[in-house]
Scaffold this active site. Structure first.
Site, PDB file in Angstrom:
ATOM      1  CG  HIS A 156       1.362  23.095  -5.006  1.00  0.00           C
ATOM      2  ND1 HIS A 156       1.414  21.905  -5.699  1.00  0.00           N
ATOM      3  CD2 HIS A 156       0.244  23.724  -5.444  1.00  0.00           C
ATOM      4  CE1 HIS A 156       0.389  21.839  -6.536  1.00  0.00           C
ATOM      5  NE2 HIS A 156      -0.347  22.921  -6.389  1.00  0.00           N
ATOM      6  CB  SER A 277      19.007  21.862  22.513  1.00  0.00           C
ATOM      7  OG  SER A 277      20.337  21.455  22.298  1.00  0.00           O
ATOM      8  CE  LYS A 283      17.022  23.380  18.294  1.00  0.00           C
ATOM      9  NZ  LYS A 283      17.134  23.030  16.931  1.00  0.00           N
TER      10      LYS A 283
END
Ligand code: ARG
Length: 460
Positions: A156, A277, A283
């Site tokens: 999960h 980016s 990034k």
């Protein structure tokens, strides 16, 4: 331009229909298979005296020339010659005249295209099998470096129990191994020779179908002429196998995307396998993994497209079936694009072992092991489960992990706990005591890696 089938027509084809009808744009990639198939067919026609031997010799020699001319880029295919089959036949006739006109004896484009597709898909499937084996080698090599790299296992997406990165990688090895066997099964079912089915009802000529099959390396000949020209389940089966390969690649890619986030920080893609980016200077994005995940959708789409195209087609051949090519070709291209890039991406990424270990410690991943400890000391499992549940609640309130509880705190919950608890619930013990077949213990995974290498050695 006159059509090879133009006899019963009074008018020439509308230009728009020529463009619409033509498949040469995408089926030209089967030129090699088409020529190979025609050579075998011509050899058989000559052998059976269906056409004069000298004509079949001429046809074969010229088809070989055409093949090398195509490979040398000397041939321009024509849209109004419709498809690869008629383009090649037309060039042959232009070059050798009447002998060339005898090639199509006892054959239809319907069985010809079925043959070409089977041969083309078998060749491509064999390539993809090789690439999968490369990917499996990459996984095993990486796994061998990480049999002691403890990381949290999840259910999960909640931390569950500690495993090792090697164990995680070897899970994908198993998936790829099944993918490989699926592709091989699919190839074996594709390996049936349809020529001789004719348009739909076979032929009156005394064709030697088995000879053609042997010449082309097929294992068998199709057993029913209607089925031989109208079956495309081998295409759909391959699309399904490829979809499953992509599903596996995509799951792993999804994990790598998660793991390279700041929140996980378990791996970092190599600079050569990530991008920046245009606006945010900080990034470093896992684009390669994202694209693999994204391209999975397109392969699934092709599978659904093919199933839908085929679902309402009465026997035997219908032109709808020309629509089988672009989807399966694109599915093949996509998988062939993804597999090598996936291998390089995982082989070059940095694995942040410390963070993996840290991650495995939070989240009470050893709670089951505390329960198992109590069981080994005589408590029934259900009772142990309840005791540890209370322990976890206590620890959460104090912002501690279970191994950080003191002896006296442990004793509050159960007086059978002794100081050996600390060793019993360390991450290393949690992993390395799971020696059950298929478990994450170092020695078990090492054995799995050895077996995997033996399997891979046998594939050479
Ligand atoms: N280009 C066609 C295809 O891909 C070849 C078979 C054409 N047969 C026909 N009867 N029109 O399916």
């Amino acid at each position: 331009m006159a059509k090879l089938w133009g006899g019963r027509f009074q008018k020439s084809t509308d230009k728009k229909v020529d463009d619409f009808n033509s498949s040469i744009r995408f089926d030209k990639r089967m030129y090699k298979q088409d020529i190979k198939g025609s050579i075998a067919h011509a050899a058989m026609l000559g052998k059976q005296n269906i056409i004069p031997r000298e004509d079949s010799d001429k046809i074969i020699a010229e088809l070989r020339n055409i093949l090398s001319d195509i490979e040398d880029g000397k041939i321009e295919f024509e849209v109004d010659a419709e498809d690869i089959h008629m383009n090649i036949e037309k060039i042959l006739i232009e070059r050798i005249g009447d002998a060339g006109k005898r090639l199509h004896t006892g054959r239809s484009r319907n069985d010809q295209v079925a043959l070409d597709m089977r041969m083309y898909l078998m060749d491509e499937t064999a390539d993809i099998e090789e690439m999968l084996i490369d990917a499996m080698n990459t996984l095993v090599d990486l796994a061998a470096e990480h049999t002691e790299t403890i990381m949290p296992g999840y259910t999960h997406l909640q931390k569950a129990q500690p495993v090792t990165f090697a164990h995680h990688l070897m899970a994908y090895f198993e998936m790829f191994k099944r993918d490989l066997s699926r592709l091989r099964d699919c190839r074996a079912r594709t390996n049936v020779m349809p020529l001789g089915s004719g348009a739909l009802a076979g032929t009156t000529y005394p064709l030697d179908r088995k000879f053609v099959a042997e010449q082309l390396g097929f294992d068998a000949v199709t057993a029913n002429s209607l089925d031989g020209v109208s079956d495309r389940d081998f295409v759909i089966e391959l699309a399904s196998c490829l979809s499953i390969v992509m599903m596996h690649l995509s799951r792993f890619s999804e994990e790598l995307i998660l793991w390279s986030s700041n929140e996980f920080s378990f791996v970092e893609p190599d600079d050569a396998y990530s991008t920046g980016s245009s606006i945010m200077p900080q990034k470093k994005n896992p684009d390669v993994a994202e694209l693999i995940r994204g391209k999975t959708g397109r392969v699934y789409g092709h599978l659904m497209g093919l199933l839908t195209t085929m679902k309402g087609i009465p026997l035997a051949y219908n032109k709808d079936m020309q629509e089988d090519k672009e989807p399966i070709f694109d599915a093949i291209d996509t998988v062939k694009l993804c597999l090598p890039v996936f291998c390089d991406m995982i082989a070059t990424m940095t694995v942040k072992k410390e963070n993996m270990l840290k991650g495995s410690k939070g989240g009470f991943t050893n709670a089951t092991d505390v329960a198992d400890y109590l069981v080994k000391k005589g408590l029934p499992f259900r009772e142990a489960h309840a005791v540890v549940g209370r322990m976890v609640f206590y620890a959460i309130e104090r912002d501690k992990s279970l191994d950080e509880l003191s002896m006296s705190e442990f004793r509050e919950f159960s007086d059978i706990i002794e100081s050996d608890i600390y060793d019993a619930i360390s991450m290393e013990t949690c992993v390395n005591d799971r020696k059950v077949i298929g478990g994450p213990a170092k020695e078990t995974v090492e054995k799995a890696i050895r077996k995997a290498r033996e399997f891979l050695d046998r594939q050479e």
